[in-house]
Design a protein around this motif. Structure first.
Motif, PDB file in Angstrom:
ATOM      1  N   ARG A  75     -64.111-100.560  20.707  1.00  0.00           N
ATOM      2  CA  ARG A  75     -64.409 -99.167  20.310  1.00  0.00           C
ATOM      3  C   ARG A  75     -65.931 -98.968  19.683  1.00  0.00           C
ATOM      4  O   ARG A  75     -66.603 -98.185  20.095  1.00  0.00           O
ATOM      5  CB  ARG A  75     -63.160 -98.563  19.743  1.00  0.00           C
ATOM      6  N   GLN A  76     -66.077 -99.849  18.460  1.00  0.00           N
ATOM      7  CA  GLN A  76     -67.339 -99.684  17.882  1.00  0.00           C
ATOM      8  C   GLN A  76     -68.374-100.075  18.903  1.00  0.00           C
ATOM      9  O   GLN A  76     -69.369 -99.374  18.685  1.00  0.00           O
ATOM     10  CB  GLN A  76     -67.005-100.747  16.680  1.00  0.00           C
ATOM     11  N   CYS A  77     -68.359-101.121  19.858  1.00  0.00           N
ATOM     12  CA  CYS A  77     -69.291-101.416  20.528  1.00  0.00           C
ATOM     13  C   CYS A  77     -69.801-100.100  21.229  1.00  0.00           C
ATOM     14  O   CYS A  77     -70.778-100.002  21.593  1.00  0.00           O
ATOM     15  CB  CYS A  77     -68.715-102.330  21.358  1.00  0.00           C
ATOM     16  N   ALA A  78     -68.742 -99.411  21.853  1.00  0.00           N
ATOM     17  CA  ALA A  78     -69.019 -98.379  22.850  1.00  0.00           C
ATOM     18  C   ALA A  78     -69.553 -97.169  21.891  1.00  0.00           C
ATOM     19  O   ALA A  78     -70.393 -96.535  22.365  1.00  0.00           O
ATOM     20  CB  ALA A  78     -67.693 -97.837  23.183  1.00  0.00           C
ATOM     21  N   ASP A  79     -68.973 -96.819  20.809  1.00  0.00           N
ATOM     22  CA  ASP A  79     -69.793 -95.979  19.877  1.00  0.00           C
ATOM     23  C   ASP A  79     -71.243 -96.300  19.620  1.00  0.00           C
ATOM     24  O   ASP A  79     -72.091 -95.303  19.315  1.00  0.00           O
ATOM     25  CB  ASP A  79     -68.829 -96.003  18.749  1.00  0.00           C
ATOM     26  N   LEU A  80     -71.398 -97.541  19.581  1.00  0.00           N
ATOM     27  CA  LEU A  80     -73.100 -98.026  19.109  1.00  0.00           C
ATOM     28  C   LEU A  80     -73.794 -97.994  20.316  1.00  0.00           C
ATOM     29  O   LEU A  80     -75.071 -97.923  20.208  1.00  0.00           O
ATOM     30  CB  LEU A  80     -73.023 -99.271  18.252  1.00  0.00           C
ATOM     31  N   GLY A  81     -73.129 -97.827  21.498  1.00  0.00           N
ATOM     32  CA  GLY A  81     -73.833 -97.702  22.749  1.00  0.00           C
ATOM     33  C   GLY A  81     -74.553 -99.134  23.207  1.00  0.00           C
ATOM     34  O   GLY A  81     -75.666 -99.128  23.913  1.00  0.00           O
ATOM     35  N   ILE A  82     -73.801-100.053  22.900  1.00  0.00           N
ATOM     36  CA  ILE A  82     -74.279-101.627  23.106  1.00  0.00           C
ATOM     37  C   ILE A  82     -73.445-102.259  23.948  1.00  0.00           C
ATOM     38  O   ILE A  82     -73.664-103.609  24.269  1.00  0.00           O
ATOM     39  CB  ILE A  82     -74.541-102.376  21.835  1.00  0.00           C
ATOM     40  N   THR A 100     -76.987-106.193   7.115  1.00  0.00           N
ATOM     41  CA  THR A 100     -76.835-106.268   8.510  1.00  0.00           C
ATOM     42  C   THR A 100     -78.308-105.855   8.842  1.00  0.00           C
ATOM     43  O   THR A 100     -78.646-106.347  10.127  1.00  0.00           O
ATOM     44  CB  THR A 100     -75.971-104.900   9.020  1.00  0.00           C
ATOM     45  N   ARG A 101     -79.072-105.332   8.137  1.00  0.00           N
ATOM     46  CA  ARG A 101     -80.589-105.159   8.469  1.00  0.00           C
ATOM     47  C   ARG A 101     -81.076-106.560   8.466  1.00  0.00           C
ATOM     48  O   ARG A 101     -81.953-106.816   9.146  1.00  0.00           O
ATOM     49  CB  ARG A 101     -81.263-104.035   7.524  1.00  0.00           C
ATOM     50  N   GLY A 140     -66.053-110.563  10.058  1.00  0.00           N
ATOM     51  CA  GLY A 140     -67.192-109.680  10.195  1.00  0.00           C
ATOM     52  C   GLY A 140     -67.843-109.388  11.399  1.00  0.00           C
ATOM     53  O   GLY A 140     -69.076-109.174  11.426  1.00  0.00           O
ATOM     54  N   VAL A 141     -67.010-109.469  12.409  1.00  0.00           N
ATOM     55  CA  VAL A 141     -67.804-108.886  13.839  1.00  0.00           C
ATOM     56  C   VAL A 141     -68.186-107.788  13.755  1.00  0.00           C
ATOM     57  O   VAL A 141     -69.247-107.364  14.551  1.00  0.00           O
ATOM     58  CB  VAL A 141     -66.691-109.393  15.163  1.00  0.00           C
ATOM     59  N   ASP A 142     -67.697-106.890  13.225  1.00  0.00           N
ATOM     60  CA  ASP A 142     -68.178-105.491  13.019  1.00  0.00           C
ATOM     61  C   ASP A 142     -69.431-105.543  12.400  1.00  0.00           C
ATOM     62  O   ASP A 142     -70.426-104.401  12.818  1.00  0.00           O
ATOM     63  CB  ASP A 142     -67.074-104.392  12.215  1.00  0.00           C
ATOM     64  N   LEU A 143     -69.613-106.350  11.450  1.00  0.00           N
ATOM     65  CA  LEU A 143     -71.025-106.416  10.793  1.00  0.00           C
ATOM     66  C   LEU A 143     -72.115-106.740  11.961  1.00  0.00           C
ATOM     67  O   LEU A 143     -73.321-106.389  11.874  1.00  0.00           O
ATOM     68  CB  LEU A 143     -70.897-107.321   9.610  1.00  0.00           C
ATOM     69  N   LEU A 144     -71.638-107.899  12.571  1.00  0.00           N
ATOM     70  CA  LEU A 144     -72.541-108.664  13.638  1.00  0.00           C
ATOM     71  C   LEU A 144     -73.016-107.356  14.846  1.00  0.00           C
ATOM     72  O   LEU A 144     -74.221-107.282  15.078  1.00  0.00           O
ATOM     73  CB  LEU A 144     -71.890-109.565  14.189  1.00  0.00           C
ATOM     74  N   GLU A 173     -73.204-103.942  14.188  1.00  0.00           N
ATOM     75  CA  GLU A 173     -73.915-103.143  13.623  1.00  0.00           C
ATOM     76  C   GLU A 173     -75.591-103.877  13.683  1.00  0.00           C
ATOM     77  O   GLU A 173     -76.415-103.018  13.896  1.00  0.00           O
ATOM     78  CB  GLU A 173     -73.687-103.054  12.025  1.00  0.00           C
ATOM     79  N   ALA A 174     -75.766-104.981  13.277  1.00  0.00           N
ATOM     80  CA  ALA A 174     -76.974-105.876  13.478  1.00  0.00           C
ATOM     81  C   ALA A 174     -77.487-105.638  14.895  1.00  0.00           C
ATOM     82  O   ALA A 174     -78.596-105.594  15.200  1.00  0.00           O
ATOM     83  CB  ALA A 174     -76.750-107.104  12.852  1.00  0.00           C
ATOM     84  N   TRP A 175     -76.447-105.986  15.706  1.00  0.00           N
ATOM     85  CA  TRP A 175     -76.985-106.132  16.935  1.00  0.00           C
ATOM     86  C   TRP A 175     -77.480-104.855  17.846  1.00  0.00           C
ATOM     87  O   TRP A 175     -78.339-104.829  18.399  1.00  0.00           O
ATOM     88  CB  TRP A 175     -75.804-106.498  18.124  1.00  0.00           C
TER      89      TRP A 175
END
Length: 393
Positions: free
Chosen positions: A264-271, A344-345, A230-234, A236-238
């Protein structure tokens, strides 16, 4: 598996066989198996760690050359996948029939090797099967005179959603004791008609002399980069957290097939600037000492070692409450914070709560370090030895 009769001879030490899918595959069960092998060896037991197949390419764990016990792998290469079980298909398809016969012949020959090893054991010998797939070979071997213990290193609910559920019911029904990681999971299996189920927690992997000072502005995650973790969920929370805490970093330790997608998810989220990909680490205590908060964002767990490691290092944890093992380790609001699965919230809120409050981090971290000592190696090994004595009567 044959019906077993036991000698009642009291023994100071025993032959202990730990049987897993693999001796050297990266993962929690391999770590657990070799930790227990060392602990049993230190208590004077004669230990032999057995694996069915070698680890897959890229997933091999370097065990070193100084093991105080034997290791054996039954197959030189991974055996072909078992053909479909349909009897009619095997009758009409000669190719499938030959494949099935070859598969069974290979299993019987490896089981015969297990039999030879088991027959050389002394009185009071114990076979601990850590994974139900490995039990298929042990079930074909002659275990007369031995105590056989079958383990499930995952929660009941995780197992129930997998193909392992029916195999546990089939292959563990005749063992001397089936062990789960928590009493809650054991009770659920008992309701399935397995009335010989007990619970045995994992021991603490380590207990460092120096805890984390909890001053570094770092949240840490340690685990395989796999969908279940679930790092993808982390992430999202981050993305919700880092906006208000630009001076904090999320350090992700681990490797796995999901890493490209996660980046890629990290880049898409801008984090990207607040997330560090640290890869695998051989120094887990060091990674934890350099952090102040630990995050467990798994979709499923058994009895997570990383959670215990963080608590032993005095790092307060925020964890998805995905299994009895998680809430067995963490007492919510006392030594950590539990979050509804995949929320995640709420995960973000609890991370921020610890990140923003040094006193709370210190109070929960110190409480975690005290409380997790109930899983000390001495206590857990003593429970194992008491079980061996009980089952040998």
């Amino acid at each position: 598996m044959t019906h077993r009769t036991r000698t009642l001879t009291a023994v100071a030490s025993r032959d202990v066989f730990l049987v897993s899918n693999s001796v050297d595959e990266l993962g929690g069960i391999t770590s657990w198996s070799h930790q227990m092998a060392r602990l049993f060896s230190e208590r004077g037991h004669r230990v032999h760690v057995l694996g069915i197949t070698p680890a897959p390419a890229g997933r091999r764990h370097d065990l070193g050359d100084d093991l105080p016990y034997r290791t054996t792998t039954l197959y030189d290469v991974h055996p072909p996948t078992r053909p479909p079980a349909g009897v009619l298909r095997r009758r009409v398809d000669p190719v499938d029939r030959r494949r099935h016969a070859a598969h069974l012949d290979g299993m019987r020959r490896r089981a015969a090797r297990l039999t030879d090893l088991f027959r050389a054991a002394g009185p009071g010998a114990v076979v601990i099967v850590t994974q139900v797939w490995a039990m298929e070979w042990v079930a074909l071997a002659d275990t007369t005179g031995l105590t056989v213990i079958g383990m499930s290193h995952e929660s009941y609910e995780t197992c129930r959603r997998s193909s392992r559920f029916r195999r546990v019911q089939r292959y563990y029904k005749d063992v001397d004791r089936m062990l789960t990681l928590t009493r809650e999971d054991a009770d659920l299996w008992i309701r399935e008609g397995l009335d010989h189920v007990g619970a045995m927690p994992n021991p603490l992997p380590f207990f460092p002399d120096e805890p984390s000072p909890r001053r570094a502005k770092t949240v840490v995650s340690i685990g395989r980069l796999h969908e279940e973790k679930g790092v993808d969920l982390l992430l999202e929370a981050w993305a919700l957290v880092c906006v208000n805490h630009p001076d904090w970093t999320l350090a992700v330790f681990g490797a796995g097939e999901e890493e490209p997608a996660l980046r890629r998810q990290c880049a898409d989220l801008g984090i990207e600037k607040s997330v560090e990909w640290r890869g695998r680490t051989a120094d887990v205590p060091g990674a934890l000492r350099e952090s102040s908060v630990f995050a467990l964002s798994s979709r499923g767990e058994g009895f997570p070692l990383a959670l215990m490691e963080a608590m032993a290092t005095g790092v307060p944890c925020v964890a998805f409450d995905v299994a009895p093992g998680v809430r067995e380790i963490v007492t919510d609001q006392v030594d950590g914070l539990l979050v509804p699965p995949a929320d995640t919230r709420r995960l973000a809120h609890c991370l921020e709560r610890l990140m923003s409050d040094q006193d709370l981090r210190d109070r929960m971290g110190e409480s975690a370090r005290r409380g997790v000592q109930r899983f000390s190696t001495d206590r857990v090994v003593a429970r194992w030895e008491s079980l061996f004595d009980l089952l040998a009567r």
